[in-house]
Scaffold this motif. Sequence first.
Motif, PDB file in Angstrom:
ATOM      1  N   ARG A 232      -1.602   3.146  14.962  1.00  0.00           N
ATOM      2  CA  ARG A 232      -2.824   2.550  14.425  1.00  0.00           C
ATOM      3  C   ARG A 232      -2.748   2.613  12.901  1.00  0.00           C
ATOM      4  O   ARG A 232      -1.900   3.315  12.337  1.00  0.00           O
ATOM      5  CB  ARG A 232      -4.064   3.318  14.894  1.00  0.00           C
ATOM      6  N   MET A 233      -3.632   1.886  12.257  1.00  0.00           N
ATOM      7  CA  MET A 233      -3.705   1.940  10.800  1.00  0.00           C
ATOM      8  C   MET A 233      -4.732   2.990  10.407  1.00  0.00           C
ATOM      9  O   MET A 233      -5.909   2.881  10.780  1.00  0.00           O
ATOM     10  CB  MET A 233      -4.113   0.571  10.243  1.00  0.00           C
ATOM     11  N   PRO A 234      -4.344   4.037   9.690  1.00  0.00           N
ATOM     12  CA  PRO A 234      -5.307   5.080   9.328  1.00  0.00           C
ATOM     13  C   PRO A 234      -6.349   4.570   8.338  1.00  0.00           C
ATOM     14  O   PRO A 234      -6.018   3.853   7.394  1.00  0.00           O
ATOM     15  CB  PRO A 234      -4.427   6.169   8.691  1.00  0.00           C
ATOM     16  N   VAL A 235      -7.605   4.889   8.584  1.00  0.00           N
ATOM     17  CA  VAL A 235      -8.689   4.513   7.670  1.00  0.00           C
ATOM     18  C   VAL A 235      -9.588   5.720   7.452  1.00  0.00           C
ATOM     19  O   VAL A 235      -9.672   6.613   8.294  1.00  0.00           O
ATOM     20  CB  VAL A 235      -9.522   3.329   8.222  1.00  0.00           C
ATOM     21  N   ARG A 236     -10.262   5.723   6.301  1.00  0.00           N
ATOM     22  CA  ARG A 236     -11.199   6.800   5.959  1.00  0.00           C
ATOM     23  C   ARG A 236     -12.548   6.179   5.608  1.00  0.00           C
ATOM     24  O   ARG A 236     -12.853   5.946   4.439  1.00  0.00           O
ATOM     25  CB  ARG A 236     -10.659   7.619   4.781  1.00  0.00           C
ATOM     26  N   PRO A 237     -13.375   5.880   6.597  1.00  0.00           N
ATOM     27  CA  PRO A 237     -14.664   5.217   6.331  1.00  0.00           C
ATOM     28  C   PRO A 237     -15.610   6.089   5.515  1.00  0.00           C
ATOM     29  O   PRO A 237     -15.656   7.309   5.676  1.00  0.00           O
ATOM     30  CB  PRO A 237     -15.222   4.963   7.733  1.00  0.00           C
ATOM     31  N   ALA A 238     -16.351   5.425   4.666  1.00  0.00           N
ATOM     32  CA  ALA A 238     -17.405   6.067   3.870  1.00  0.00           C
ATOM     33  C   ALA A 238     -18.437   4.998   3.534  1.00  0.00           C
ATOM     34  O   ALA A 238     -18.177   3.796   3.666  1.00  0.00           O
ATOM     35  CB  ALA A 238     -16.825   6.682   2.594  1.00  0.00           C
ATOM     36  N   VAL A 283      -7.904  -6.132   2.850  1.00  0.00           N
ATOM     37  CA  VAL A 283      -8.039  -7.260   3.774  1.00  0.00           C
ATOM     38  C   VAL A 283      -8.605  -8.471   3.051  1.00  0.00           C
ATOM     39  O   VAL A 283      -8.077  -9.586   3.157  1.00  0.00           O
ATOM     40  CB  VAL A 283      -8.938  -6.886   4.973  1.00  0.00           C
ATOM     41  N   LEU A 284      -9.689  -8.285   2.313  1.00  0.00           N
ATOM     42  CA  LEU A 284     -10.313  -9.406   1.604  1.00  0.00           C
ATOM     43  C   LEU A 284      -9.345 -10.049   0.613  1.00  0.00           C
ATOM     44  O   LEU A 284      -9.275 -11.286   0.496  1.00  0.00           O
ATOM     45  CB  LEU A 284     -11.573  -8.924   0.877  1.00  0.00           C
ATOM     46  N   THR A 285      -8.592  -9.226  -0.093  1.00  0.00           N
ATOM     47  CA  THR A 285      -7.597  -9.752  -1.038  1.00  0.00           C
ATOM     48  C   THR A 285      -6.530 -10.548  -0.307  1.00  0.00           C
ATOM     49  O   THR A 285      -6.120 -11.626  -0.763  1.00  0.00           O
ATOM     50  CB  THR A 285      -6.954  -8.595  -1.828  1.00  0.00           C
ATOM     51  N   ASN A 286      -6.057 -10.027   0.833  1.00  0.00           N
ATOM     52  CA  ASN A 286      -5.050 -10.743   1.622  1.00  0.00           C
ATOM     53  C   ASN A 286      -5.567 -12.098   2.092  1.00  0.00           C
ATOM     54  O   ASN A 286      -4.861 -13.113   2.019  1.00  0.00           O
ATOM     55  CB  ASN A 286      -4.643  -9.910   2.844  1.00  0.00           C
ATOM     56  N   GLU A 357      -4.821  -5.099  11.782  1.00  0.00           N
ATOM     57  CA  GLU A 357      -4.808  -3.703  12.221  1.00  0.00           C
ATOM     58  C   GLU A 357      -5.880  -2.883  11.495  1.00  0.00           C
ATOM     59  O   GLU A 357      -6.461  -1.967  12.072  1.00  0.00           O
ATOM     60  CB  GLU A 357      -3.417  -3.095  11.998  1.00  0.00           C
ATOM     61  N   ILE A 358      -6.122  -3.200  10.223  1.00  0.00           N
ATOM     62  CA  ILE A 358      -7.205  -2.522   9.493  1.00  0.00           C
ATOM     63  C   ILE A 358      -8.546  -2.847  10.143  1.00  0.00           C
ATOM     64  O   ILE A 358      -9.394  -1.968  10.330  1.00  0.00           O
ATOM     65  CB  ILE A 358      -7.193  -2.933   8.005  1.00  0.00           C
ATOM     66  N   ALA A 359      -8.750  -4.122  10.484  1.00  0.00           N
ATOM     67  CA  ALA A 359      -9.995  -4.516  11.158  1.00  0.00           C
ATOM     68  C   ALA A 359     -10.150  -3.775  12.484  1.00  0.00           C
ATOM     69  O   ALA A 359     -11.231  -3.267  12.806  1.00  0.00           O
ATOM     70  CB  ALA A 359     -10.008  -6.029  11.383  1.00  0.00           C
ATOM     71  N   ARG A 360      -9.080  -3.699  13.258  1.00  0.00           N
ATOM     72  CA  ARG A 360      -9.136  -3.012  14.550  1.00  0.00           C
ATOM     73  C   ARG A 360      -9.423  -1.518  14.386  1.00  0.00           C
ATOM     74  O   ARG A 360     -10.134  -0.925  15.203  1.00  0.00           O
ATOM     75  CB  ARG A 360      -7.821  -3.212  15.295  1.00  0.00           C
ATOM     76  N   HIS A 362     -11.279  -0.247  12.308  1.00  0.00           N
ATOM     77  CA  HIS A 362     -12.715  -0.127  12.048  1.00  0.00           C
ATOM     78  C   HIS A 362     -13.551  -0.520  13.268  1.00  0.00           C
ATOM     79  O   HIS A 362     -14.781  -0.566  13.196  1.00  0.00           O
ATOM     80  CB  HIS A 362     -13.126  -1.020  10.863  1.00  0.00           C
ATOM     81  N   GLY A 363     -12.869  -0.851  14.357  1.00  0.00           N
ATOM     82  CA  GLY A 363     -13.585  -1.315  15.538  1.00  0.00           C
ATOM     83  C   GLY A 363     -13.963  -2.777  15.457  1.00  0.00           C
ATOM     84  O   GLY A 363     -14.815  -3.256  16.206  1.00  0.00           O
ATOM     85  N   GLY A 364     -13.333  -3.519  14.548  1.00  0.00           N
ATOM     86  CA  GLY A 364     -13.649  -4.928  14.354  1.00  0.00           C
ATOM     87  C   GLY A 364     -12.522  -5.843  14.781  1.00  0.00           C
ATOM     88  O   GLY A 364     -11.663  -5.471  15.593  1.00  0.00           O
ATOM     89  N   SER A 365     -12.505  -7.061  14.216  1.00  0.00           N
ATOM     90  CA  SER A 365     -11.508  -8.050  14.606  1.00  0.00           C
ATOM     91  C   SER A 365     -11.219  -8.985  13.444  1.00  0.00           C
ATOM     92  O   SER A 365     -11.989  -9.080  12.483  1.00  0.00           O
ATOM     93  CB  SER A 365     -11.988  -8.857  15.818  1.00  0.00           C
ATOM     94  N   LEU A 366     -10.078  -9.682  13.559  1.00  0.00           N
ATOM     95  CA  LEU A 366      -9.714 -10.723  12.605  1.00  0.00           C
ATOM     96  C   LEU A 366      -9.217 -11.909  13.420  1.00  0.00           C
ATOM     97  O   LEU A 366      -8.270 -11.780  14.198  1.00  0.00           O
ATOM     98  CB  LEU A 366      -8.623 -10.241  11.641  1.00  0.00           C
ATOM     99  N   ASP A 367      -9.871 -13.062  13.269  1.00  0.00           N
ATOM    100  CA  ASP A 367      -9.556 -14.240  14.075  1.00  0.00           C
ATOM    101  C   ASP A 367      -9.225 -15.421  13.181  1.00  0.00           C
ATOM    102  O   ASP A 367      -9.599 -15.456  12.007  1.00  0.00           O
ATOM    103  CB  ASP A 367     -10.733 -14.589  14.985  1.00  0.00           C
ATOM    104  N   VAL A 368      -8.529 -16.399  13.772  1.00  0.00           N
ATOM    105  CA  VAL A 368      -8.133 -17.584  13.020  1.00  0.00           C
ATOM    106  C   VAL A 368      -8.545 -18.838  13.781  1.00  0.00           C
ATOM    107  O   VAL A 368      -8.514 -18.874  15.010  1.00  0.00           O
ATOM    108  CB  VAL A 368      -6.609 -17.592  12.757  1.00  0.00           C
ATOM    109  N   ASP A 369      -8.946 -19.847  13.017  1.00  0.00           N
ATOM    110  CA  ASP A 369      -9.232 -21.169  13.565  1.00  0.00           C
ATOM    111  C   ASP A 369      -8.643 -22.178  12.602  1.00  0.00           C
ATOM    112  O   ASP A 369      -8.842 -22.077  11.387  1.00  0.00           O
ATOM    113  CB  ASP A 369     -10.743 -21.386  13.720  1.00  0.00           C
ATOM    114  N   SER A 370      -7.898 -23.157  13.142  1.00  0.00           N
ATOM    115  CA  SER A 370      -7.235 -24.097  12.244  1.00  0.00           C
ATOM    116  C   SER A 370      -7.075 -25.447  12.927  1.00  0.00           C
ATOM    117  O   SER A 370      -6.618 -25.541  14.064  1.00  0.00           O
ATOM    118  CB  SER A 370      -5.866 -23.552  11.829  1.00  0.00           C
TER     119      SER A 370
END
Length: 393
Positions: A232-238, A283-286, A357-360, A362-370
């Motif tokens: 998993r991708m380690p995260v430190r929420p605050a 993530v936002l920068t990417n 993986e960062i989104a996951r 955090h318990g979230g998701s990243l989706d694409v539509d094109s």
Amino acid sequence: MSTGSQQAHALAEQLERDRQVIIARWVERMRQRHVGRQPLPTLELVDSLPEFLARVAEALRLGLPSDEHDAEVTQPTAEVAREHGMHRYRHGFDVRAVVEEYTILLDVLLDYLAEQQYRLELPELRAILRMVSVGVAAAVDQLTAERDTAVQASHAELLQAREYERQLIGVVSHDLRNPLAIILNCAAIMMRGQGLSELSVRSLQRLRNNAERAVRLIGDLLDFTQERSLGRMPVRPADCDMQQLIREAIEEAALTHPGRTIDQSGEMGAIAGHWDRDRVAQVLTNLLDNALKFSPLDSRVSVDVDADEEQVTVAVHNWGAPIPPERLGSVFEAFQRADPTAPARVSLGLGLHISREIARSHGGSLDVDSAADRGTTLTLTLPRRPRGAGNAS
């Protein structure tokens, strides 16, 4: 040690005489029942069966030995069966398949004798059953030993690979990042100097851009290695403000891509939540960098923000060439670049994978539509307060 009866000797000779008939019937039943992971050529399937049948015939001639002489009869049979077990492991057989092929052999032998109207005496039946049971036990024992050896070797290789990754992380983090940091600092200092020619400024800017790209690539490699190691991708929420992260990402993207227009719509007020500030900013920068790189220079990139009590959604849209439908399912896989025709030096193809993986985490998701008629949208969805997020230890 006792010897077999005259009838047992006759039976042994009959089995040897019709051995090819018995083998052919066994092969037919093996194929009908699809024993094994994949069909084997007849020669490979038969393997040591002729020699095993010869051991059965020899056991009939010798008769059942006493306990003290048992090994004299069973040992040669066990040796043949162990070689067979090794062969079967290499061809993908499991224990159940090995047991089944010996069971089929016993059925074929008994059916054959019934067709010959041969009346088995108890000693002869016991001799046949004894040899088959010895064969099953030895073959299964050898197959299990081969499997255990392979598992141990794989475990050792895994440990070695993990140690290599650990050393690689150490080398990359310190021995490569430090020289790049020095290059960036020196370039920044030199660019502040007076009297530089236009060529010198362009050269220094190119040096700085390439050093920054190298730092990003190193960061992606480290993130990917860490994700593989931990699963998993380690995260430190605050506690932080998503709106502030979005503004900072837009400002940074505008500096990196001068002349481009980035519009923001939707929720514009503060958006409080519990996230890893640095990871979400990554993530936002990417997403913005991806949208700006793969869209026309005169087109707009838009960021639409939506928030409710439970979650936040950030959709980054661009009017670049649509992603082909057959590639939509793989855009988040590692080493899959957004534009497969772009030079490999531009990107390792890890940005979107790491972002997902960062989104996951955090318990979230990243989706694409094109699609050609509606452009490409990457949508980040994060719960305001993730449950069970993959926090770093």
